[in-house]
Design an enzyme around this catalytic site. Structure first.
Site, PDB file in Angstrom:
ATOM      1  N   HIS A 123     -23.810 -28.686  -8.334  1.00 37.42           N
ATOM      2  CA  HIS A 123     -23.551 -29.598  -7.121  1.00 37.42           C
ATOM      3  C   HIS A 123     -23.973 -30.922  -7.083  1.00 37.42           C
ATOM      4  O   HIS A 123     -23.757 -31.786  -6.114  1.00 37.42           O
ATOM      5  CB  HIS A 123     -24.376 -28.510  -5.924  1.00 37.42           C
ATOM      6  CG  HIS A 123     -23.594 -28.800  -4.569  1.00 37.42           C
ATOM      7  ND1 HIS A 123     -23.799 -27.709  -3.543  1.00 37.42           N
ATOM      8  CD2 HIS A 123     -22.739 -29.615  -4.076  1.00 37.42           C
ATOM      9  CE1 HIS A 123     -22.867 -28.119  -2.488  1.00 37.42           C
ATOM     10  NE2 HIS A 123     -22.326 -29.065  -2.873  1.00 37.42           N
ATOM     11  N   ASP A 137     -23.680 -23.865   1.638  1.00 39.41           N
ATOM     12  CA  ASP A 137     -24.353 -23.342   0.739  1.00 39.41           C
ATOM     13  C   ASP A 137     -25.587 -22.462   0.964  1.00 39.41           C
ATOM     14  O   ASP A 137     -25.947 -22.485   2.126  1.00 39.41           O
ATOM     15  CB  ASP A 137     -25.214 -24.895   0.283  1.00 39.41           C
ATOM     16  CG  ASP A 137     -25.463 -25.027  -1.208  1.00 39.41           C
ATOM     17  OD1 ASP A 137     -26.112 -23.887  -1.657  1.00 39.41           O
ATOM     18  OD2 ASP A 137     -25.323 -25.898  -1.759  1.00 39.41           O
ATOM     19  N   HIS A 145     -28.436 -22.735  -0.299  1.00 39.32           N
ATOM     20  CA  HIS A 145     -29.477 -23.379  -0.626  1.00 39.32           C
ATOM     21  C   HIS A 145     -29.425 -25.039   0.071  1.00 39.32           C
ATOM     22  O   HIS A 145     -28.372 -25.334   0.560  1.00 39.32           O
ATOM     23  CB  HIS A 145     -29.540 -23.892  -2.198  1.00 39.32           C
ATOM     24  CG  HIS A 145     -29.482 -22.681  -2.981  1.00 39.32           C
ATOM     25  ND1 HIS A 145     -28.236 -22.242  -3.589  1.00 39.32           N
ATOM     26  CD2 HIS A 145     -30.294 -21.932  -3.361  1.00 39.32           C
ATOM     27  CE1 HIS A 145     -28.465 -21.264  -4.368  1.00 39.32           C
ATOM     28  NE2 HIS A 145     -29.881 -20.790  -4.266  1.00 39.32           N
ATOM     29  N   ASP A 198     -30.341 -28.019  -0.948  1.00 39.85           N
ATOM     30  CA  ASP A 198     -30.129 -29.202  -1.964  1.00 39.85           C
ATOM     31  C   ASP A 198     -30.625 -30.385  -1.318  1.00 39.85           C
ATOM     32  O   ASP A 198     -30.134 -31.547  -1.480  1.00 39.85           O
ATOM     33  CB  ASP A 198     -28.685 -29.314  -2.076  1.00 39.85           C
ATOM     34  CG  ASP A 198     -27.890 -28.080  -2.868  1.00 39.85           C
ATOM     35  OD1 ASP A 198     -28.686 -27.353  -3.503  1.00 39.85           O
ATOM     36  OD2 ASP A 198     -26.618 -28.234  -3.122  1.00 39.85           O
ATOM     37  N   HIS A 232     -29.468 -30.576  -9.319  1.00 40.52           N
ATOM     38  CA  HIS A 232     -28.300 -29.938  -8.370  1.00 40.52           C
ATOM     39  C   HIS A 232     -29.160 -29.224  -7.038  1.00 40.52           C
ATOM     40  O   HIS A 232     -28.404 -29.140  -6.128  1.00 40.52           O
ATOM     41  CB  HIS A 232     -27.623 -28.751  -9.159  1.00 40.52           C
ATOM     42  CG  HIS A 232     -28.270 -27.407  -9.085  1.00 40.52           C
ATOM     43  ND1 HIS A 232     -27.485 -26.306  -9.460  1.00 40.52           N
ATOM     44  CD2 HIS A 232     -29.720 -27.005  -9.318  1.00 40.52           C
ATOM     45  CE1 HIS A 232     -28.656 -25.061  -9.676  1.00 40.52           C
ATOM     46  NE2 HIS A 232     -29.757 -25.896  -9.651  1.00 40.52           N
ATOM     47  N   ASP A 289     -20.152 -25.078  -1.826  1.00 42.23           N
ATOM     48  CA  ASP A 289     -20.722 -24.389  -2.948  1.00 42.23           C
ATOM     49  C   ASP A 289     -20.400 -22.779  -3.006  1.00 42.23           C
ATOM     50  O   ASP A 289     -20.822 -22.329  -1.989  1.00 42.23           O
ATOM     51  CB  ASP A 289     -22.335 -24.646  -2.891  1.00 42.23           C
ATOM     52  CG  ASP A 289     -23.108 -24.164  -4.214  1.00 42.23           C
ATOM     53  OD1 ASP A 289     -22.785 -23.359  -4.602  1.00 42.23           O
ATOM     54  OD2 ASP A 289     -24.204 -24.908  -4.426  1.00 42.23           O
ATOM     55  N   ASP A 320     -21.917 -20.622  -3.983  1.00 39.60           N
ATOM     56  CA  ASP A 320     -23.073 -19.327  -3.960  1.00 39.60           C
ATOM     57  C   ASP A 320     -23.167 -19.242  -2.296  1.00 39.60           C
ATOM     58  O   ASP A 320     -24.119 -18.657  -2.069  1.00 39.60           O
ATOM     59  CB  ASP A 320     -24.254 -19.830  -4.608  1.00 39.60           C
ATOM     60  CG  ASP A 320     -24.903 -21.011  -4.415  1.00 39.60           C
ATOM     61  OD1 ASP A 320     -24.914 -21.361  -3.003  1.00 39.60           O
ATOM     62  OD2 ASP A 320     -25.604 -21.944  -5.143  1.00 39.60           O
ATOM     63  N   GLU A 362     -19.899 -25.301  -8.332  1.00 39.54           N
ATOM     64  CA  GLU A 362     -20.750 -24.255  -8.920  1.00 39.54           C
ATOM     65  C   GLU A 362     -19.941 -22.726  -9.216  1.00 39.54           C
ATOM     66  O   GLU A 362     -20.703 -21.659  -9.183  1.00 39.54           O
ATOM     67  CB  GLU A 362     -21.886 -23.845  -7.736  1.00 39.54           C
ATOM     68  CG  GLU A 362     -22.902 -24.897  -7.603  1.00 39.54           C
ATOM     69  CD  GLU A 362     -23.978 -25.096  -8.467  1.00 39.54           C
ATOM     70  OE1 GLU A 362     -23.937 -24.407  -9.349  1.00 39.54           O
ATOM     71  OE2 GLU A 362     -24.855 -26.109  -8.557  1.00 39.54           O
TER      72      GLU A 362
HETATM   73 MN   LIG Z   1     -25.176 -26.297  -3.534  1.00 39.84          MN
END
Ligand SMILES: [Mn+2]
Length: 301
Positions: free
Chosen positions: A98, A121, A123, A125, A138, A223, A225, A268
């Site tokens: 990312h 995402d 996350h 980030d 990332h 992303d 994930d 990702e």
């Molecule tokens: Mn990410």
């Protein structure tokens, strides 16, 4: 349909992440037939190939690992994305980890001015060199493009995104200091619980109004994930309890219907950890949906 041609490009960068393999993400997504399927929808499409990062000699600063190599690759990606915008094409950027979004989003902001960013995402980030628990870059690109550090990651442009025009959807693995910083800077975070409590359409309505209000349009940074690892097993940092495929597609459908998409990152995807390219195929379909592919289409009629 967005009245534009499409420019596909990628960055085979995996130095921002610990687990190796996301450098092959752009190839996996192309092998799912992305380019010809974009053409099938009715767009003119050109594949500008990938940025290939330099071989890293050492990780350098442990709080900003591989900073030099990542910044060099991102500067190249920035120029490619900016040039696609200048030609009037809609850039689709394939990752890579990312951290490539520091290059791609900066280019959209440089070209379009005030933009909104929709960040899908698990996350946040939103770390920087001070608060990062890992030193992996990332985990920092959203913070960097918002002007909240590290500034070195966006050294090639003055353009920044207002955090108040930024929304994250699908978050479920945020670091404590990162959470505090997201709140204090005014980023809107819609967690996976929010999605499941209120429904993806309601969350999209809110998120889209935040990122659209007073902006030229939306840069979507997706992303893989964010999705549940059951559906998207080929990612480097899987987190249980993710978005369903359907929720992922609704995000892309809503953006396609609005017609305000300025550019899209799809990042990702890790073919080494995937099952028969399931994640690469899903990534390609999400991109196609965001630019107007529908379930019931009258091709060329
Ligand atoms: Mn990410």
């Amino acid at each position: 349909m967005i009245k534009k041609s499409i420019a596909v490009m990628g960055s085979q960068l995996d130095l921002g992440a610990v687990r190796k393999g996301v450098d092959m993400g752009p190839l996996a997504i192309r092998h799912a037939g992305l380019i010809s399927k974009i053409r099938d929808i009715g767009y003119a499409v050109k594949d500008y190939g990938d940025v290939i990062p330099c071989v890293a000699e050492s990780e350098g600063n442990p709080r900003l690992r591989y900073e030099k190599e990542i910044n060099d690759a991102n500067e190249k990606l920035y120029r490619k994305v900016l040039s696609a915008h200048q030609k009037g094409a809609l850039p689709i950027i394939l990752g890579g980890d990312h951290s490539i979004a520091a290059g791609s989003i900066s280019a959209t902001a440089e070209h379009c001015g005030k933009i909104g960013v929709l960040w899908i995402d698990a996350h946040g980030d939103f770390n920087d060199e001070q608060i990062t628990p890992t030193g992996n870059i990332h985990g920092m690109p959203l913070s960097a493009v918002c002007g909240c550090g590290p500034d070195s990651l966006v050294r090639f442009t003055e353009a920044r995104v207002d955090p108040h025009h930024t929304a994250i959807i699908g978050a479920r693995d945020l670091d404590p200091l990162e959470t505090k910083k997201l709140k204090s800077k005014g980023v809107s975070v819609f967690s996976i619980s929010d999605v499941h409590n209120f429904g993806i359409r309601k969350i999209m309505e809110e998120a889209v109004s935040i990122v659209s209000d007073g902006t030229e349009g939306i840069h979507l940074s997706f992303d893989m994930d964010a999705l549940d690892p059951e559906n998207a097993p080929g990612v480097g940092t899987p987190v249980l309890n993710g978005l369903t495929n359907r929720e992922g597609f609704v995000i892309c459908e809503v953006l396609s219907d609005m017609g305000r998409l300025l550019a899209m990152d799809l990042v990702e995807t890790n073919p080494l950890l995937d099952r028969r390219n399931a994640t690469g195929i899903l990534a390609a379909e999400l991109i196609l949906t965001a630019i107007g592919k529908t379930d019931y289409q009258l091709f060329g009629i």
